[in-house]
Scaffold this active site. Structure first.
Site, PDB file in Angstrom:
ATOM      1  N   HIS A 116      32.196  32.940  18.193  1.00 20.30           N
ATOM      2  CA  HIS A 116      30.525  33.792  18.228  1.00 20.30           C
ATOM      3  C   HIS A 116      29.983  32.882  17.890  1.00 20.30           C
ATOM      4  CE1 HIS A 116      31.305  37.749  15.037  1.00 20.30           C
ATOM      5  NE2 HIS A 116      31.912  37.690  16.088  1.00 20.30           N
ATOM      6  N   CYS A 124      22.480  28.876  29.582  1.00 24.05           N
ATOM      7  CA  CYS A 124      21.144  29.476  31.085  1.00 24.05           C
ATOM      8  C   CYS A 124      21.232  30.610  30.810  1.00 24.05           C
ATOM      9  CB  CYS A 124      20.788  28.687  32.411  1.00 24.05           C
ATOM     10  SG  CYS A 124      19.547  29.373  33.432  1.00 24.05           S
ATOM     11  N   CYS A 127      21.709  30.931  35.629  1.00 22.41           N
ATOM     12  CA  CYS A 127      22.575  30.018  36.078  1.00 22.41           C
ATOM     13  C   CYS A 127      23.718  29.886  35.718  1.00 22.41           C
ATOM     14  CB  CYS A 127      21.776  28.603  36.867  1.00 22.41           C
ATOM     15  SG  CYS A 127      22.162  27.580  35.633  1.00 22.41           S
ATOM     16  N   CYS A 151      15.306  25.760  31.180  1.00 22.70           N
ATOM     17  CA  CYS A 151      17.310  25.034  32.069  1.00 22.70           C
ATOM     18  C   CYS A 151      16.286  24.474  32.878  1.00 22.70           C
ATOM     19  CB  CYS A 151      17.186  26.764  32.541  1.00 22.70           C
ATOM     20  SG  CYS A 151      19.259  26.248  33.777  1.00 22.70           S
ATOM     21  N   SER A 193      32.680  39.634   5.557  1.00 25.34           N
ATOM     22  CA  SER A 193      31.912  40.506   4.872  1.00 25.34           C
ATOM     23  C   SER A 193      33.298  41.849   5.955  1.00 25.34           C
ATOM     24  CB  SER A 193      30.629  41.491   5.143  1.00 25.34           C
ATOM     25  OG  SER A 193      30.139  41.016   6.747  1.00 25.34           O
ATOM     26  N   PRO A 218      34.665  36.501  -3.534  1.00 30.11           N
ATOM     27  CA  PRO A 218      33.461  36.619  -4.996  1.00 30.11           C
ATOM     28  C   PRO A 218      33.275  37.982  -4.605  1.00 30.11           C
ATOM     29  CG  PRO A 218      32.091  34.768  -3.966  1.00 30.11           C
ATOM     30  CD  PRO A 218      32.984  34.898  -3.030  1.00 30.11           C
TER      31      PRO A 218
HETATM   32  C1  BJW Z   1      31.277  34.715  -0.419  1.00 27.44           C
HETATM   33  C2  BJW Z   1      30.718  32.967  -1.057  1.00 27.44           C
HETATM   34  C3  BJW Z   1      31.209  31.525  -0.901  1.00 27.44           C
HETATM   35  C4  BJW Z   1      29.513  34.815  -0.505  1.00 27.44           C
HETATM   36  N1  BJW Z   1      32.413  31.559  -0.882  1.00 27.44           N
HETATM   37  N2  BJW Z   1      32.862  33.906   0.048  1.00 27.44           N
HETATM   38  C5  BJW Z   1      34.068  48.664  16.510  1.00 27.44           C
HETATM   39  C6  BJW Z   1      33.943  50.033  15.160  1.00 27.44           C
HETATM   40  C7  BJW Z   1      32.915  49.570  15.058  1.00 27.44           C
HETATM   41  C8  BJW Z   1      31.506  49.112  15.717  1.00 27.44           C
HETATM   42  C9  BJW Z   1      32.372  48.000  16.548  1.00 27.44           C
HETATM   43  C10 BJW Z   1      33.116  48.048  17.055  1.00 27.44           C
HETATM   44  N3  BJW Z   1      33.428  47.366  18.012  1.00 27.44           N
HETATM   45  C11 BJW Z   1      31.833  46.978  18.733  1.00 27.44           C
HETATM   46  C12 BJW Z   1      31.458  46.893  17.488  1.00 27.44           C
HETATM   47  C13 BJW Z   1      30.230  46.765  17.724  1.00 27.44           C
HETATM   48  C14 BJW Z   1      29.681  45.389  16.891  1.00 27.44           C
HETATM   49  C15 BJW Z   1      30.035  45.744  15.241  1.00 27.44           C
HETATM   50  O1  BJW Z   1      30.707  45.244  15.114  1.00 27.44           O
HETATM   51  N4  BJW Z   1      29.127  46.355  14.859  1.00 27.44           N
HETATM   52  C16 BJW Z   1      29.110  46.619  13.884  1.00 27.44           C
HETATM   53  C17 BJW Z   1      28.221  45.592  11.883  1.00 27.44           C
HETATM   54  C18 BJW Z   1      28.818  48.366  13.167  1.00 27.44           C
HETATM   55  N5  BJW Z   1      30.088  44.630  17.524  1.00 27.44           N
HETATM   56  C19 BJW Z   1      29.745  43.794  18.447  1.00 27.44           C
HETATM   57  O2  BJW Z   1      28.962  44.342  18.924  1.00 27.44           O
HETATM   58  C20 BJW Z   1      30.994  42.753  19.111  1.00 27.44           C
HETATM   59  N6  BJW Z   1      30.418  42.554  20.734  1.00 27.44           N
HETATM   60  C21 BJW Z   1      31.364  43.253  21.194  1.00 27.44           C
HETATM   61  O3  BJW Z   1      32.013  44.670  20.248  1.00 27.44           O
HETATM   62  O4  BJW Z   1      30.911  43.684  22.413  1.00 27.44           O
HETATM   63  C22 BJW Z   1      31.603  45.088  22.901  1.00 27.44           C
HETATM   64  C23 BJW Z   1      31.663  44.780  24.724  1.00 27.44           C
HETATM   65  C24 BJW Z   1      32.759  44.615  26.143  1.00 27.44           C
HETATM   66  C25 BJW Z   1      32.671  44.480  26.812  1.00 27.44           C
HETATM   67  C26 BJW Z   1      31.068  44.453  27.163  1.00 27.44           C
HETATM   68  C27 BJW Z   1      29.564  43.633  26.091  1.00 27.44           C
HETATM   69  C28 BJW Z   1      30.013  44.863  25.031  1.00 27.44           C
HETATM   70  C29 BJW Z   1      29.455  41.674  18.872  1.00 27.44           C
HETATM   71  C30 BJW Z   1      29.173  41.178  17.912  1.00 27.44           C
HETATM   72  C31 BJW Z   1      28.335  39.536  17.521  1.00 27.44           C
HETATM   73  C32 BJW Z   1      28.226  39.151  15.765  1.00 27.44           C
HETATM   74  N7  BJW Z   1      26.496  38.300  15.687  1.00 27.44           N
HETATM   75  C33 BJW Z   1      26.636  37.973  14.586  1.00 27.44           C
HETATM   76  C34 BJW Z   1      25.390  36.549  14.904  1.00 27.44           C
HETATM   77  C35 BJW Z   1      26.010  36.192  15.472  1.00 27.44           C
HETATM   78  C36 BJW Z   1      25.246  34.611  16.131  1.00 27.44           C
HETATM   79  C37 BJW Z   1      24.462  34.086  14.773  1.00 27.44           C
HETATM   80  O5  BJW Z   1      24.671  34.161  13.950  1.00 27.44           O
HETATM   81  O6  BJW Z   1      22.736  34.295  14.811  1.00 27.44           O
HETATM   82  O7  BJW Z   1      27.995  37.167  13.787  1.00 27.44           O
HETATM   83  S1  BJW Z   1      26.312  39.170  13.415  1.00 27.44           S
HETATM   84  C38 BJW Z   1      26.621  38.207  12.320  1.00 27.44           C
HETATM   85  O8  BJW Z   1      27.660  38.979  11.749  1.00 27.44           O
HETATM   86  C39 BJW Z   1      27.118  37.079  12.313  1.00 27.44           C
HETATM   87  C40 BJW Z   1      28.739  37.251  11.988  1.00 27.44           C
HETATM   88  O9  BJW Z   1      29.775  35.990  12.123  1.00 27.44           O
HETATM   89  C41 BJW Z   1      28.639  37.890  11.487  1.00 27.44           C
HETATM   90  C42 BJW Z   1      29.966  38.881  10.335  1.00 27.44           C
HETATM   91  O10 BJW Z   1      29.383  38.228   9.201  1.00 27.44           O
HETATM   92  P1  BJW Z   1      30.034  37.866   7.956  1.00 27.44           P
HETATM   93  O11 BJW Z   1      30.824  35.910   7.985  1.00 27.44           O
HETATM   94  O12 BJW Z   1      31.058  38.726   7.786  1.00 27.44           O
HETATM   95  O13 BJW Z   1      29.029  37.186   7.157  1.00 27.44           O
HETATM   96  P2  BJW Z   1      28.456  38.523   6.013  1.00 27.44           P
HETATM   97  O14 BJW Z   1      26.866  37.797   5.126  1.00 27.44           O
HETATM   98  O15 BJW Z   1      28.167  39.616   6.483  1.00 27.44           O
HETATM   99  O16 BJW Z   1      29.442  38.669   4.985  1.00 27.44           O
HETATM  100  C43 BJW Z   1      29.516  36.767   3.900  1.00 27.44           C
HETATM  101  C44 BJW Z   1      30.448  37.159   2.736  1.00 27.44           C
HETATM  102  O17 BJW Z   1      30.859  36.068   2.143  1.00 27.44           O
HETATM  103  C45 BJW Z   1      30.568  38.382   2.012  1.00 27.44           C
HETATM  104  O18 BJW Z   1      31.846  38.868   1.885  1.00 27.44           O
HETATM  105  C46 BJW Z   1      30.031  36.752   0.539  1.00 27.44           C
HETATM  106  O19 BJW Z   1      30.243  38.020  -0.253  1.00 27.44           O
HETATM  107  C47 BJW Z   1      30.561  36.036   0.750  1.00 27.44           C
HETATM  108  N8  BJW Z   1      30.417  35.260   0.265  1.00 27.44           N
HETATM  109  N9  BJW Z   1      29.309  33.730  -0.726  1.00 27.44           N
HETATM  110  C48 BJW Z   1      33.103  32.714  -0.266  1.00 27.44           C
HETATM  111  N10 BJW Z   1      30.872  30.831  -2.314  1.00 27.44           N
HETATM  112 ZN    ZN Z   2      19.619  27.463  34.849  1.00 20.35          ZN
END
Ligand code: BJW
Ligand code: ZN
Length: 253
Positions: A116, A124, A127, A151, A193, A218
């Site tokens: 990600h 940019c 460009c 940019c 998650s 957890p």
């Molecule tokens: C602990 C703890 C401790 C707490 N120890 N654990 C197929 C099915 C359904 C939907 C889709 C699909 N394919 C695509 C989609 C759509 C969409 C999607 O997935 N939507 C669903 C949510 C419904 N996906 C997209 O849009 C992706 N793009 C795409 O598919 O493009 C297709 C395309 C092709 C060609 C042209 C055009 C398009 C892109 C997804 C981008 C995600 N971006 C983010 C933001 C990144 C930037 C930023 O940081 O600001 O990424 S969203 C956010 O979620 C971030 C994370 O990387 C991502 C995952 O979250 P993560 O890491 O799992 O965190 P949490 O908070 O959810 O969970 C934390 C966990 O930790 C919990 O379980 C806790 O219990 C645990 N925890 N303390 C261990 N101490």
């Molecule tokens: Zn530029």
């Protein structure tokens, strides 16, 4: 449980790790979907989509500058450090992360795949200019600024080099991740998650090809139903236990 994980890891030949925001929670970096997570106060569609950036780039930049400040002060915890050590020991081949916080790199992981993007890089909107602010030494200057940065090449708006909803993941990173997953005989899933795709396919690919899935979280996640071993502990604690026990086994035998 730790003992079982150690056995499986020591028996594996091509283990990988797949991590999410939870691995950095003990470093003080907020997760997205936990009760105190980022999406509690900020709606993803208002901040983490290309449409949101078009609508209100100032707001999006305020959010990312705030997170950059916070993440800059964070240090890798025992879980990041243990993964780096397991790579050096030849037990883990690669770390595939959804995180943008750079903490795996800071911990010393070399074969790192960032699905990600990275919050310390900007690119940019017009460009092909891109800049790694840590490497260019401009992070400080950048954080002091406000509004929408421009940019240096063409004057258009710069944006964070992270992947927003609806955007494709970096092609090379995704291909490499899928390739590693299809060859892996074990995946250590830590702190995600498991609901954001296509990243969340990774443990499923490993499982489908006959590999083992060990999950550390957890709480249960979208991956728990396919986990062969679920360790309900915070990442730092579990990984410290695993590394200590592996070291004892390796040194003792
Ligand atoms: C602990 C703890 C401790 C707490 N120890 N654990 C197929 C099915 C359904 C939907 C889709 C699909 N394919 C695509 C989609 C759509 C969409 C999607 O997935 N939507 C669903 C949510 C419904 N996906 C997209 O849009 C992706 N793009 C795409 O598919 O493009 C297709 C395309 C092709 C060609 C042209 C055009 C398009 C892109 C997804 C981008 C995600 N971006 C983010 C933001 C990144 C930037 C930023 O940081 O600001 O990424 S969203 C956010 O979620 C971030 C994370 O990387 C991502 C995952 O979250 P993560 O890491 O799992 O965190 P949490 O908070 O959810 O969970 C934390 C966990 O930790 C919990 O379980 C806790 O219990 C645990 N925890 N303390 C261990 N101490
Ligand atoms: Zn530029």
């Amino acid at each position: 449980m730790i003992g079982e994980a150690v056995k499986l890891l020591l028996r594996s030949r091509s283990a990988i790790a797949f991590t999410g925001a939870g691995i950095s929670a003990e470093s003080g970096v907020p997760t997205f979907r936990d009760p105190n997570g980022l999406w509690r106060n900020h709606k993803p569609e208002e901040l983490a989509t290309p449409e949101a950036f078009k609508r209100n780039p100032e707001l999006v930049w305020d959010f990312y500058r705030w997170r950059m400040e916070l993440i800059r002060k964070a240090r890798p915890n025992d879980a990041h450090l243990a993964l780096a050590e397991l790579e050096r020991m030849g037990i883990i081949r690669a770390v595939i992360t959804q995180n943008v916080d750079d903490l795996h790199r800071e911990a010393g992981t070399e074969n790192l795949i960032e699905l990600h993007g990275n919050i310390f890089r900007v690119k940019c909107t017009s460009c092909n200019y891109s800049e790694d602010l840590k490497k260019s030494g401009r992070l400080e200057e950048f954080l002091k600024g406000n509004g929408v940065p421009k940019c240096p090449n063409c004057g258009s708006q710069l944006r964070p080099d992270v992947v927003w909803f609806g955007e494709p993941l970096p092609k090379e990173a995704l291909e490499k991740a899928f390739e590693l997953a299809s060859k892996a005989d074990l995946v250590l899933v830590i702190g995600t998650s498991g609901v954001v795709y296509p990243a969340a396919y990774i443990p499923y690919i490993v499982k489908e090809r006959g590999g083992r899935v060990i999950e550390i979280n957890p709480k249960g996640s979208g991956i728990t139903p396919i986990a062969d071993l679920f360790i309900p502990l915070p990442a730092g604690k579990a990984m410290r236990g695993i590394l200590d026990s592996i070291k004892k086994t390796v040194e003792g035998g």
